[in-house]
Design a protein around this motif. Sequence first.
Motif, PDB file in Angstrom:
ATOM      1  N   GLU A 114       0.846  -1.190   0.000  1.00 41.81           N
ATOM      2  CA  GLU A 114       0.000   0.000   0.000  1.00 41.81           C
ATOM      3  C   GLU A 114       0.889   1.250   0.000  1.00 41.81           C
ATOM      4  OE1 GLU A 114       0.034  -2.399   2.357  1.00 41.81           O
ATOM      5  OE2 GLU A 114      -1.985  -2.880   3.087  1.00 41.81           O
ATOM      6  N   GLU A 115       0.685   2.103  -0.977  1.00 42.80           N
ATOM      7  CA  GLU A 115       1.561   3.268  -1.150  1.00 42.80           C
ATOM      8  C   GLU A 115       1.589   4.169   0.075  1.00 42.80           C
ATOM      9  OE1 GLU A 115       0.787   5.468  -4.679  1.00 42.80           O
ATOM     10  OE2 GLU A 115       1.129   3.747  -6.014  1.00 42.80           O
ATOM     11  N   VAL A 116       0.477   4.237   0.783  1.00 42.12           N
ATOM     12  CA  VAL A 116       0.386   5.155   1.917  1.00 42.12           C
ATOM     13  C   VAL A 116       1.375   4.789   3.029  1.00 42.12           C
ATOM     14  CG1 VAL A 116      -1.440   3.901   3.163  1.00 42.12           C
ATOM     15  CG2 VAL A 116      -1.293   6.398   3.362  1.00 42.12           C
ATOM     16  N   PHE A 117       1.808   3.517   3.073  1.00 41.83           N
ATOM     17  CA  PHE A 117       2.742   3.084   4.115  1.00 41.83           C
ATOM     18  C   PHE A 117       4.197   3.082   3.642  1.00 41.83           C
ATOM     19  CE2 PHE A 117      -1.250   0.781   5.260  1.00 41.83           C
ATOM     20  CZ  PHE A 117      -1.489   1.436   6.458  1.00 41.83           C
ATOM     21  N   ILE A 118       4.435   3.398   2.366  1.00 42.95           N
ATOM     22  CA  ILE A 118       5.793   3.355   1.819  1.00 42.95           C
ATOM     23  C   ILE A 118       6.321   4.786   1.680  1.00 42.95           C
ATOM     24  CG2 ILE A 118       7.208   2.661  -0.156  1.00 42.95           C
ATOM     25  CD1 ILE A 118       5.202   0.353  -0.593  1.00 42.95           C
TER      26      ILE A 118
END
Length: 406
Positions: free
Chosen positions: A68-72
Amino acid sequence: MKVILIKNAVETLGYFSEQLAETFQEMGHDTYFVDYDDLVNTVDGISRFAVPEKTVLCTFNFIGLSGEEVFIEENGRYIWENQGIACINILVDHPLYYHSKLAKPPVPEMRVFCIDREHVVYMKRFYPALPVEFLPLAGNCILEREVPSPIEGCHGQKQKHKNIPYQKRKYDIVFTGNYTPVEHLYREIDRQGAEYRTFYYEILEDMKAHPAVSIDRMLEAHIRKELGAVPDEELRAAIAGMVFIDICMRSYFRGEIIKCLAEHKIPVHVFGANWEKLDCSSHEYIIKNGREVDSVTCAEAIADARISLNVMPWFKDGTHDRVFTAMLQHTLSLTDDSRYLRENFTDKKELVFYSLEKREELPELVKKLLEKPEKCMEIAERGYESAVQEHTWKQRAEAILMDLVK
């Protein structure tokens, strides 16, 4: 210690997390929720909450660890790694569902818990670099609900769930869970070439005839029969590629058990979606709520029933949360067995077992139970005493923390 949990990604897993959080807080640990309904703001709050090396993420099924992009972050790493947050990942499905992530773990510090002891053996064989432990599922309590205040702008009062007397319960027998029509799943197989179709249908028929055998053992036997000696690295990928076999068998037996009761004119109240699609000649005995329901609704339905039916999702050395949820609601749990359940409980003492192999005997068993409500109530009470002491999310939270401080 500080614990980060996740909610509103998968409803059931969020409900598990809320119960874990209650215990973590009772034990003096700070908790923080990443809320999928407010991802940007709650992810932004992680850095303010977390203390490096003193914070842990407790998640299920790789939620928050699935790319998930939000966590990277900008350096390409997960926020968990950058912030020094250790990750606990509880897999509530067979590890074959998560092959790509287990083969290449998303973060360097990740501990895995499996809810079936055969899953632990599978992990140690095919993914030996990852630390893994057994953590059985727990029963769901009905969390306190806030009753709205009649005065505008005022907070309502918290209301605890009250146990419904056994004799006054609305339903004789309930099943909580959705149905996936097996015909839809078979159509996916039928799109394959003739050779593959034959191979897959042979496996399905073998599993129907031998429901005590775990999915990975059955798949390995058929793969080796077809291909001979296969290195473990190739074998684990081949097994993972047949996840639809597991889904087929879950749906097949779930439908067969409900149909078996209905066709013997035993009414079953089902709480979940798609039951109208079950191929059954006696739908008038399948009383449907007609929609997908959340964990609280499931627990409340079980709490208003004399018998809660469970059909195991192919856990052969573990259990499903339906078993313990029933016990915690003072409801008789009627379930197919597993080695774990046989070791920890006695048939007709804390619960009642039925056999998938001899499912034709189930209707008579149910009729006899319903004829003896006093005996059912005694079994339900013994089940409650066992579950409340050993099988709530409180005990599971304590086990997780003990594992962390080893």
